[in-house]
Scaffold this active site. Sequence first.
Site, short mmCIF file in Angstrom:
data_model
loop_
_atom_site.label_atom_id
_atom_site.label_comp_id
_atom_site.label_asym_id
_atom_site.label_seq_id
_atom_site.Cartn_x
_atom_site.Cartn_y
_atom_site.Cartn_z
N ASP A 1 0.84 -1.20 0.00
CA ASP A 1 0.00 0.00 0.00
C ASP A 1 0.87 1.26 0.00
O ASP A 1 0.36 2.38 -0.08
CB ASP A 1 -1.01 0.00 1.16
CG ASP A 1 -0.35 0.01 2.52
OD1 ASP A 1 0.89 -0.08 2.61
OD2 ASP A 1 -1.10 0.11 3.53
N SER A 2 2.20 1.08 0.04
CA SER A 2 3.12 2.19 -0.19
C SER A 2 2.88 2.78 -1.58
O SER A 2 3.33 3.89 -1.87
CB SER A 2 4.57 1.74 -0.05
OG SER A 2 4.80 0.56 -0.79
N GLU B 1 9.09 -3.71 10.75
CA GLU B 1 9.48 -2.41 10.17
C GLU B 1 9.86 -1.43 11.27
O GLU B 1 9.16 -1.28 12.28
CB GLU B 1 8.31 -1.83 9.35
CG GLU B 1 8.65 -0.45 8.79
CD GLU B 1 7.69 0.06 7.71
OE1 GLU B 1 6.77 -0.69 7.32
OE2 GLU B 1 7.89 1.20 7.27
N GLU C 1 -1.45 -5.30 8.80
CA GLU C 1 -0.67 -4.63 9.84
C GLU C 1 -1.34 -4.81 11.20
O GLU C 1 -2.52 -4.48 11.35
CB GLU C 1 -0.54 -3.13 9.54
CG GLU C 1 0.23 -2.84 8.27
CD GLU C 1 0.41 -1.34 8.01
OE1 GLU C 1 0.08 -0.52 8.88
OE2 GLU C 1 0.88 -1.02 6.90
N ASP D 1 -1.16 -6.28 -0.25
CA ASP D 1 -1.21 -5.56 1.03
C ASP D 1 -2.62 -5.04 1.27
O ASP D 1 -3.11 -4.19 0.50
CB ASP D 1 -0.22 -4.38 0.92
CG ASP D 1 0.35 -3.97 2.24
OD1 ASP D 1 0.04 -4.60 3.27
OD2 ASP D 1 1.14 -3.01 2.24
N LYS E 1 -1.04 -9.39 3.12
CA LYS E 1 -0.34 -8.86 4.29
C LYS E 1 -1.27 -7.93 5.03
O LYS E 1 -2.06 -7.20 4.40
CB LYS E 1 0.93 -8.11 3.86
CG LYS E 1 1.69 -7.49 5.04
CD LYS E 1 3.06 -6.96 4.64
CE LYS E 1 3.05 -5.58 4.07
NZ LYS E 1 2.47 -4.55 4.95
O1 KIV Z 1 3.51 -1.11 1.64
C1 KIV Z 1 4.69 -1.45 1.72
O2 KIV Z 1 5.52 -1.18 0.85
C2 KIV Z 1 5.09 -2.22 2.88
C3 KIV Z 1 6.55 -2.57 3.02
C4 KIV Z 1 7.32 -1.38 3.44
C5 KIV Z 1 6.76 -3.71 3.92
O3 KIV Z 1 4.29 -2.54 3.71
#
Ligand code: KIV
Length: 278
Positions: free
Chosen positions: A43-44, A181, A114, A82, A112
């Site tokens: 989600d970055s 992280e 959080e 994510d 993934k």
């Molecule tokens: O969204 C992302 O890029 C991440 C990584 C930094 C692990 O969660």
Amino acid sequence: MTTVLDLRRFKAEGRRFAMLTAYDYPIARLLDDAGIPVLLVGDSAAMVVHGHSTTLPITLDEMLVHARAVARGASNALLVGDLPFLSYQGSLEDGLLNAGRFLKEGGMHAVKLEGGRALKALVQRLVEAGIPVMGHLGLTPQSVHGLGGFKVQGKDLASAKRILSDARELEEAGAFAVVLEGIPAALAAEVTAALSIPTIGIGAGPACDGQVLVVHDLLGLTVGHRPKFVKQYANLAEEITQAARSYAQEVEAGVFPGPEHSYGPTISVVADEVKYGG
Ligand code: KIV
């Protein structure tokens, strides 16, 4: 093709591995060809692709567009989608259906999310439904406002203990790996030693089983602040700026396109009109 079982095996064999983010077809293809075993549609993307200042605004539908492009480009890597902010925190059912969309519509192999103990029931539910789950602890960017900024976590004993126990809870719930992280290297080493599933570090020192970077940071495409943990392996921003300037200069000077970029045959419509009349 890399699977979640391979990652467990890598850990058992003491073999370190790399994960990178990917958001589109060409980069996914290049990273896959380079042998990167795990690609994260992170989600970055909200920040490095869409220009937001946090990861919060990106939607699941937007993430799915990125996921499908990455899935078309990669054929060997394990693909992890994510789950974006508020797509899984509401209820078990929402979490299950949204995570399922990454596999069903996005071509991902895993998701993934959080958070730690608060998500234990959801992780169990997803794993039971056949959806492999990667956890993410420490500096969890979706909680940036609660954390008071993008700050290193686990610096005092109480929060370090919490990260370790959250990691154990995720492992117990069936997660196949955990991203760590922005935590001290010594804490990451202890978490890594305590788990039988792999840890994947970003700003968490060298002891993790795997490492992950945002691909734009690695390639030197990120504008603005570069965190301490980033190692830039190329400077594509400079290459792109230079290429764009050269192109514009050549267009303005009439150098591009040259004959090698132009099509034949050489026939003259005007000469034909003069000869035979319009
Ligand atoms: O969204 C992302 O890029 C991440 C990584 C930094 C692990 O969660």
